[in-house]
Write a protein that holds these residues in place. Structure first.
Motif, PDB file in Angstrom:
ATOM      1  N   ILE A 200      35.386   3.040  15.726  1.00 46.15           N
ATOM      2  CA  ILE A 200      35.064   2.218  14.557  1.00 46.15           C
ATOM      3  C   ILE A 200      36.236   1.303  14.207  1.00 46.15           C
ATOM      4  CG2 ILE A 200      34.590   2.302  12.082  1.00 46.15           C
ATOM      5  CD1 ILE A 200      32.947   4.815  12.583  1.00 46.15           C
ATOM      6  N   LEU A 201      37.452   1.817  14.341  1.00 47.77           N
ATOM      7  CA  LEU A 201      38.630   0.979  14.087  1.00 47.77           C
ATOM      8  C   LEU A 201      38.710  -0.175  15.085  1.00 47.77           C
ATOM      9  CD1 LEU A 201      41.396   3.627  13.261  1.00 47.77           C
ATOM     10  CD2 LEU A 201      40.314   1.996  11.698  1.00 47.77           C
ATOM     11  N   GLY A 202      38.360   0.091  16.345  1.00 47.96           N
ATOM     12  CA  GLY A 202      38.338  -0.986  17.329  1.00 47.96           C
ATOM     13  C   GLY A 202      37.316  -2.045  16.973  1.00 47.96           C
ATOM     14  N   LEU A 203      36.142  -1.606  16.532  1.00 49.11           N
ATOM     15  CA  LEU A 203      35.090  -2.534  16.112  1.00 49.11           C
ATOM     16  C   LEU A 203      35.533  -3.352  14.902  1.00 49.11           C
ATOM     17  CD1 LEU A 203      32.094  -3.510  16.166  1.00 49.11           C
ATOM     18  CD2 LEU A 203      31.565  -1.558  14.707  1.00 49.11           C
ATOM     19  N   LEU A 204      36.104  -2.686  13.899  1.00 46.91           N
ATOM     20  CA  LEU A 204      36.554  -3.378  12.693  1.00 46.91           C
ATOM     21  C   LEU A 204      37.681  -4.356  13.006  1.00 46.91           C
ATOM     22  CD1 LEU A 204      36.517  -0.480  10.055  1.00 46.91           C
ATOM     23  CD2 LEU A 204      34.889  -2.362  10.299  1.00 46.91           C
ATOM     24  N   THR A 205      38.575  -3.959  13.904  1.00 47.79           N
ATOM     25  CA  THR A 205      39.673  -4.851  14.277  1.00 47.79           C
ATOM     26  C   THR A 205      39.135  -6.140  14.872  1.00 47.79           C
ATOM     27  OG1 THR A 205      41.158  -2.980  14.701  1.00 47.79           O
ATOM     28  CG2 THR A 205      41.759  -5.096  15.691  1.00 47.79           C
ATOM     29  N   TYR A 206      38.158  -6.024  15.753  1.00 47.95           N
ATOM     30  CA  TYR A 206      37.560  -7.227  16.346  1.00 47.95           C
ATOM     31  C   TYR A 206      36.895  -8.092  15.277  1.00 47.95           C
ATOM     32  CZ  TYR A 206      34.644 -10.334  19.056  1.00 47.95           C
ATOM     33  OH  TYR A 206      34.052 -11.462  19.566  1.00 47.95           O
ATOM     34  N   LEU A 207      36.102  -7.469  14.415  1.00 50.88           N
ATOM     35  CA  LEU A 207      35.374  -8.234  13.400  1.00 50.88           C
ATOM     36  C   LEU A 207      36.326  -8.949  12.447  1.00 50.88           C
ATOM     37  CD1 LEU A 207      32.496  -5.725  12.507  1.00 50.88           C
ATOM     38  CD2 LEU A 207      32.328  -7.813  13.889  1.00 50.88           C
ATOM     39  N   VAL A 208      37.396  -8.258  12.044  1.00 51.50           N
ATOM     40  CA  VAL A 208      38.336  -8.852  11.093  1.00 51.50           C
ATOM     41  C   VAL A 208      39.131  -9.985  11.734  1.00 51.50           C
ATOM     42  CG1 VAL A 208      40.410  -8.414   9.722  1.00 51.50           C
ATOM     43  CG2 VAL A 208      38.526  -6.787   9.655  1.00 51.50           C
ATOM     44  N   VAL A 209      39.736  -9.703  12.887  1.00 55.53           N
ATOM     45  CA  VAL A 209      40.590 -10.713  13.522  1.00 55.53           C
ATOM     46  C   VAL A 209      39.761 -11.904  13.989  1.00 55.53           C
ATOM     47  CG1 VAL A 209      42.196 -11.166  15.408  1.00 55.53           C
ATOM     48  CG2 VAL A 209      42.286  -8.983  14.213  1.00 55.53           C
ATOM     49  N   ASN A 210      38.625 -11.644  14.630  1.00 54.39           N
ATOM     50  CA  ASN A 210      37.768 -12.736  15.099  1.00 54.39           C
ATOM     51  C   ASN A 210      37.189 -13.523  13.926  1.00 54.39           C
ATOM     52  OD1 ASN A 210      36.425 -14.098  17.388  1.00 54.39           O
ATOM     53  ND2 ASN A 210      34.559 -13.296  16.472  1.00 54.39           N
ATOM     54  N   GLY A 211      36.820 -12.811  12.872  1.00 54.71           N
ATOM     55  CA  GLY A 211      36.271 -13.485  11.701  1.00 54.71           C
ATOM     56  C   GLY A 211      37.293 -14.371  11.014  1.00 54.71           C
ATOM     57  N   LEU A 212      38.509 -13.863  10.831  1.00 59.67           N
ATOM     58  CA  LEU A 212      39.562 -14.664  10.204  1.00 59.67           C
ATOM     59  C   LEU A 212      39.926 -15.867  11.066  1.00 59.67           C
ATOM     60  CD1 LEU A 212      41.915 -11.884   8.792  1.00 59.67           C
ATOM     61  CD2 LEU A 212      40.514 -13.482   7.479  1.00 59.67           C
ATOM     62  N   THR A 213      39.944 -15.654  12.384  1.00 58.30           N
ATOM     63  CA  THR A 213      40.241 -16.766  13.296  1.00 58.30           C
ATOM     64  C   THR A 213      39.203 -17.866  13.164  1.00 58.30           C
ATOM     65  OG1 THR A 213      41.300 -15.265  14.880  1.00 58.30           O
ATOM     66  CG2 THR A 213      40.593 -17.406  15.705  1.00 58.30           C
ATOM     67  N   GLY A 214      37.927 -17.489  13.192  1.00 59.06           N
ATOM     68  CA  GLY A 214      36.863 -18.479  13.058  1.00 59.06           C
ATOM     69  C   GLY A 214      36.907 -19.192  11.718  1.00 59.06           C
ATOM     70  N   PHE A 215      37.201 -18.443  10.647  1.00 57.12           N
ATOM     71  CA  PHE A 215      37.259 -19.052   9.313  1.00 57.12           C
ATOM     72  C   PHE A 215      38.400 -20.058   9.231  1.00 57.12           C
ATOM     73  CE2 PHE A 215      39.147 -19.004   5.035  1.00 57.12           C
ATOM     74  CZ  PHE A 215      38.095 -19.530   4.314  1.00 57.12           C
ATOM     75  N   MET A 216      39.577 -19.669   9.726  1.00 56.82           N
ATOM     76  CA  MET A 216      40.727 -20.565   9.663  1.00 56.82           C
ATOM     77  C   MET A 216      40.515 -21.804  10.519  1.00 56.82           C
ATOM     78  SD  MET A 216      42.814 -19.445   7.490  1.00 56.82           S
ATOM     79  CE  MET A 216      43.167 -17.952   6.564  1.00 56.82           C
ATOM     80  N   GLU A 217      39.881 -21.633  11.667  1.00 64.51           N
ATOM     81  CA  GLU A 217      39.614 -22.784  12.523  1.00 64.51           C
ATOM     82  C   GLU A 217      38.638 -23.744  11.863  1.00 64.51           C
ATOM     83  OE1 GLU A 217      40.325 -21.094  17.031  1.00 64.51           O
ATOM     84  OE2 GLU A 217      38.339 -20.997  16.154  1.00 64.51           O
TER      85      GLU A 217
END
Length: 387
Positions: A200-217
């Motif tokens: 679950i931590l691996g899943l959350l890490t992907y969602l958070v980092v990928n989500g923040l990256t997409g938002f900032m871009e």
């Protein structure tokens, strides 16, 4: 360009091999070379995926990846990461963990009076949790790619239906959680909770980092319509290729790339202990030589335009990631040889390269055909009007 890109890697390789020889003689040199070859041969899919992310970064953040990023890969993942696992699982302080790593007990006997096991045993015991975290991160990366509608597909009979399924909301997360639940059923009874938590931590890490990256871009000036590339295909969290991430977007893209690189290296670091448990040799072989060459290959792919020239290479790398993620989840209960992991990745990358070459040749023939027809028509016209 080849010398400029790979020059530093060759210099580091020579220095690392010399260091391995001075540290452990010819046996140390041989082990270091074997680890380096394994890391390079098994990490080409890593380099391809890194390149797809790196080309979206500004030159500044590309340099950060090649400087600060290499330090994280070498010292963070190949040296400190195994030690951190020992600190956490055995309750040893850093000095004891390093001493345990450099001076393993004979025949896997307890290393301390309190019965603490060997360094290698502690890392092997932590493999299910590591595999769950890395497997979930990578399977999300794979699913986000194959479930997204794209103008260009490689294995169309499979990718086209998957892209239609991907129109449903949150499908990648649902499928990934389903895979984790299945994997947990086969974990050892004592590891069930920790494996589930790690996944679950691996899943959350992907969602958070990928989500923040997409938002900032998407917040970057001139980024255009977020989530699309030049061909018009949707790319999760990605800007148009005409723009490159800077500022906060560049930072989060760098962070995403480091977590991605770490997820790839989890299995390799643990697998290295089948060859040696010496952290110094592992750091020299996997880190200094292997990680440097992976970064050099990444830079070469970006600067040479290889991803554009070989159109299906990115597809092949993602399918290799899907296979690696599956293997990592399976390895929670069943030991999978490193050779199988490497060969599957090489097979997908090789098939994608061959498919790209065939497609390029087919396009070249199609481009030449009209010219030939026009020339033939011109010749016939000349013949018909000759006196």
């Amino acid at each position: 360009m080849t010398v400029r890109v790979f020059g530093a890697s060759f210099v580091v390789t020579i220095l690392a091999l010399i260091a391995a020889y001075l540290y452990a003689g010819m046996s140390g040199l041989a082990i270091c070379a074997i680890l380096a070859i394994l890391e390079i041969s098994l990490s080409f899919d890593n380099a391809v995926i890194n390149a797809t992310v790196l080309e979206r970064m500004s030159p500044f953040w590309q340099r950060i990846f090649l400087t600060v990023g290499i330090l994280i890969a070498v010292f963070g993942m190949r040296l400190l990461f195994p030690l951190a696992i020992v600190w956490a699982t055995a309750g040893l302080n850093p000095v004891q963990a390093m001493d345990l790593a450099l001076n393993p007990p004979a025949n896997d006997a307890p290393a301390f009076p309190d019965g603490s096991p060997s360094y290698e045993t502690l890392l092997t015991d932590a493999h299910p949790q590591i595999a769950a975290f890395g497997g979930m991160f990578l399977i999300m990366l794979f699913l986000d790619f194959v479930l997204t509608s794209k103008n260009l597909t490689w294995i169309s009979p499979i990718e086209d239906p998957l892209s239609k399924v991907g129109r449903l909301p949150n499908v990648p997360t649902v499928i990934a959680l389903g895979a984790l639940i299945i994997a947990v059923q086969f974990a050892e009874p004592g590891d069930t909770t920790t494996v589930l938590t790690a996944g679950i931590l691996g899943l959350l890490t992907y969602l958070v980092v990928n989500g923040l990256t997409g938002f900032m871009e998407s917040e970057e000036p001139g980024s255009g319509e977020p989530g699309s590339d030049e061909a018009g295909s949707a790319r999760p969290g990605g800007p148009t290729k005409a723009t490159q991430a800077v500022g906060k977007a560049g930072f989060f893209l760098f962070l995403y790339l480091e977590v991605l690189d770490a997820s790839f290296s989890f299995d390799g670091v643990i697998g290295a202990f089948a060859i040696t448990s010496d952290p110094i040799l592992i750091a020299l072989g996997l880190g200094f030589i292997g990680a440097m060459f992976v970064r050099s290959i990444t830079i070469y792919l970006v600067r040479a335009g290889t991803l554009s020239e070989y159109r299906y290479l990115e597809h092949g790398a993602h399918w290799a990631i899907g296979a690696l993620a599956t293997i990592m989840l399976v390895s929670i209960h069943v030991e999978v040889p490193e050779l199988i992991t490497g060969l599957i990745g090489v097979a997908f990358i090789g098939a994608a390269t061959v498919s790209s070459i065939w497609a390029n040749r087919r396009d070249a023939r199609s481009d030449d055909q009209p010219n030939s027809d026009e020339q033939s028509g011109s010749d016939r016209s000349d013949v018909g009007t000759a006196p």
